[in-house]
Design a protein around this motif. Sequence first.
Motif, PDB file in Angstrom:
ATOM      1  N   ALA A 119      38.147 -10.807 -35.037  1.00 30.32           N
ATOM      2  CA  ALA A 119      36.795 -10.833 -35.588  1.00 30.32           C
ATOM      3  C   ALA A 119      35.828 -10.296 -34.547  1.00 30.32           C
ATOM      4  CB  ALA A 119      36.395 -12.254 -35.992  1.00 30.32           C
ATOM      5  N   LYS A 137      31.025 -13.822 -40.305  1.00 30.52           N
ATOM      6  CA  LYS A 137      32.109 -13.059 -39.686  1.00 30.52           C
ATOM      7  C   LYS A 137      33.447 -13.372 -40.347  1.00 30.52           C
ATOM      8  CE  LYS A 137      29.871 -12.597 -35.166  1.00 30.52           C
ATOM      9  NZ  LYS A 137      29.940 -12.912 -33.718  1.00 30.52           N
ATOM     10  N   THR A 157      27.255  -8.280 -31.322  1.00 30.40           N
ATOM     11  CA  THR A 157      26.344  -7.774 -32.342  1.00 30.40           C
ATOM     12  C   THR A 157      25.387  -6.782 -31.703  1.00 30.40           C
ATOM     13  OG1 THR A 157      26.474  -9.862 -33.539  1.00 30.40           O
ATOM     14  CG2 THR A 157      24.650  -8.396 -34.091  1.00 30.40           C
TER      15      THR A 157
END
Length: 612
Positions: A516, A536, A520
Amino acid sequence: MSFRSIFTSKSAAAVVTTASMPTMSNLQEVSSSAQMRKNGGRLLGLTVLAMSMAACNTIPKADMRPVLAEPNIPIEQAYGAFDKETVSTSEQPSLASQRWQNFYSDERLKGLIAIGLENNKDFESARLAIEKARAQYQITDINDLPRIDGSGGYTRSAQNRVDKNSSGSYNVNLGLANYELDFWGKISSLKDQALQNFLATTAAKDSTQISLISNIAQSYANLSYSMAQLKLAEATVESRERSLFIADKRFEAGIDPKLPSLQASASLENAKLAVLRAQSSILKSRNALQFLVGGPIPGELIPAPAVSNITTHEVFSAGLPSELLRYRPDVLQAEYNLKAAGANIAVARASYFPSISLASSVGVSSGSLDDLFKSGSVGWSFGPSISVPIFDAGRLDANYDVAKIEREQTLANYEKSIQTAFREVSDVLATRATLGDQLQAQYRLQDNFEQTYQIADARFKAGISNYLDVLDAQRSLFSTQQGILDLELQKIVSQIELYQALGGGANLDVPEVIPAAQYTNLAQIANLPANSAEAKAAYVIDAASSARVASPQEAQAIKQSETVTKSTFRPTAAVDINQDGQADAAVGVVTEEVTLKENTVEQVPVTQIIEP
């Protein structure tokens, strides 16, 4: 030739003094600097807005329609041909839903499979490919994190070669490299593409595992039935030796002619050839099995001759063709490649928009090492830069077209993978459809030849018939018994192939950990809901979910709603290239008219040659 307009705004370096109160001149300088930054920011904003609006006029619209596959197979209908031991209904799930440890019941075979999954080099390479894809995804994820570099140096210089008063300077800098703000989703699309490539790699690993398990099971069965063929051939050799002994004695006694003795000798040699062929098959099967498991085969894991069952199943469920989309890893791999191609389209489209980057630095500089870290030697700089595509001779358009064509190619590959999976399952079911009847017929034939042999042997011993009838019955019985072993092997192999074709054998109980996003981009840092753990997780689940396959009705509706582009060529001048008085080509204007399909008749474009 390519032109790109680059606008850069950088503030002048400000020197921090050690005075406790700012002077009037310092206040004026600070005010002037602030005004310059303010005006420069306004000018920059207006310029970027104008250039962006000009560039956006040619940006293709985002295609938000879902990509639907149309494999043209009955996805929701049962398979066509199957035997009494095989079913295809929605009530019973596919065999692929079972772990291989539960599908196979032969403990020796399961031991060999476990060794193969541990030692096989192809499977090890597939596992390493996953680790490589995971690392590549981490690289693209890191692009959302600013990069800060530190540097230091010393410089000594002189005005000329005779200058005896050379000077030196020291500097230490900490700078933010060009960091791209992802306003248009280019970096996030690259990240999505890397994730889909990772998922495709995991699916490729599952394909390797399924193939390895199936090959080990088939080699195990081949070895078992090669041993059974050898046992049958050796028993036949003993019987033929006795027959040859009898025939020779009857010939020596003058009871029978030479012919029965010769035929008995030929039958014996055929049986010996069968022994040699079985021995060769055993060696090859052992070599194949040893190669697959990646090491020597333990003696306790050698199969027994003619294993009757390697699975506890009495009824084999093929499920529905739609379940292939979930269990076949090659279909999943093609699907992930399709999604990666879609992300590549988003990357190509984002290239039309301006590229905004940030760069900054802070450092100290001094002619003396002792004064290097004093407050008066501190300097800083900050500068955003904007690159707006103005004219690139059609590169952006060409790259966007290439991305769209590549997605169409991957869509065709995805549809083909579904068709291939359906065909492979159907082929196995077609083989199994008549295999049981063939075995029953072969067993009836064996009973017939056993009775024929017994009658021929009794008639020979009673002196009613000659020994040739006995030899013929022996040959027919031996051939039939060999055929039974071959069909029993095909029955076992068909069970293995059906489990493989349905997609069985992947690690259903040990799911692959999907990476994941950890970082950002600063452009989306204010979008707090999208940066949450729940968001996410939802993104990862959506990325790993299956694509939709269009039903025949839905595909027909989509075709009816598609647009049709009609091109019309209007020649304006004829060109004589080789100057022979004949017009070779025409120069003119091409106009395109886009219309909707008005009926269900599919319009096929026809290539036309236009002569001037």
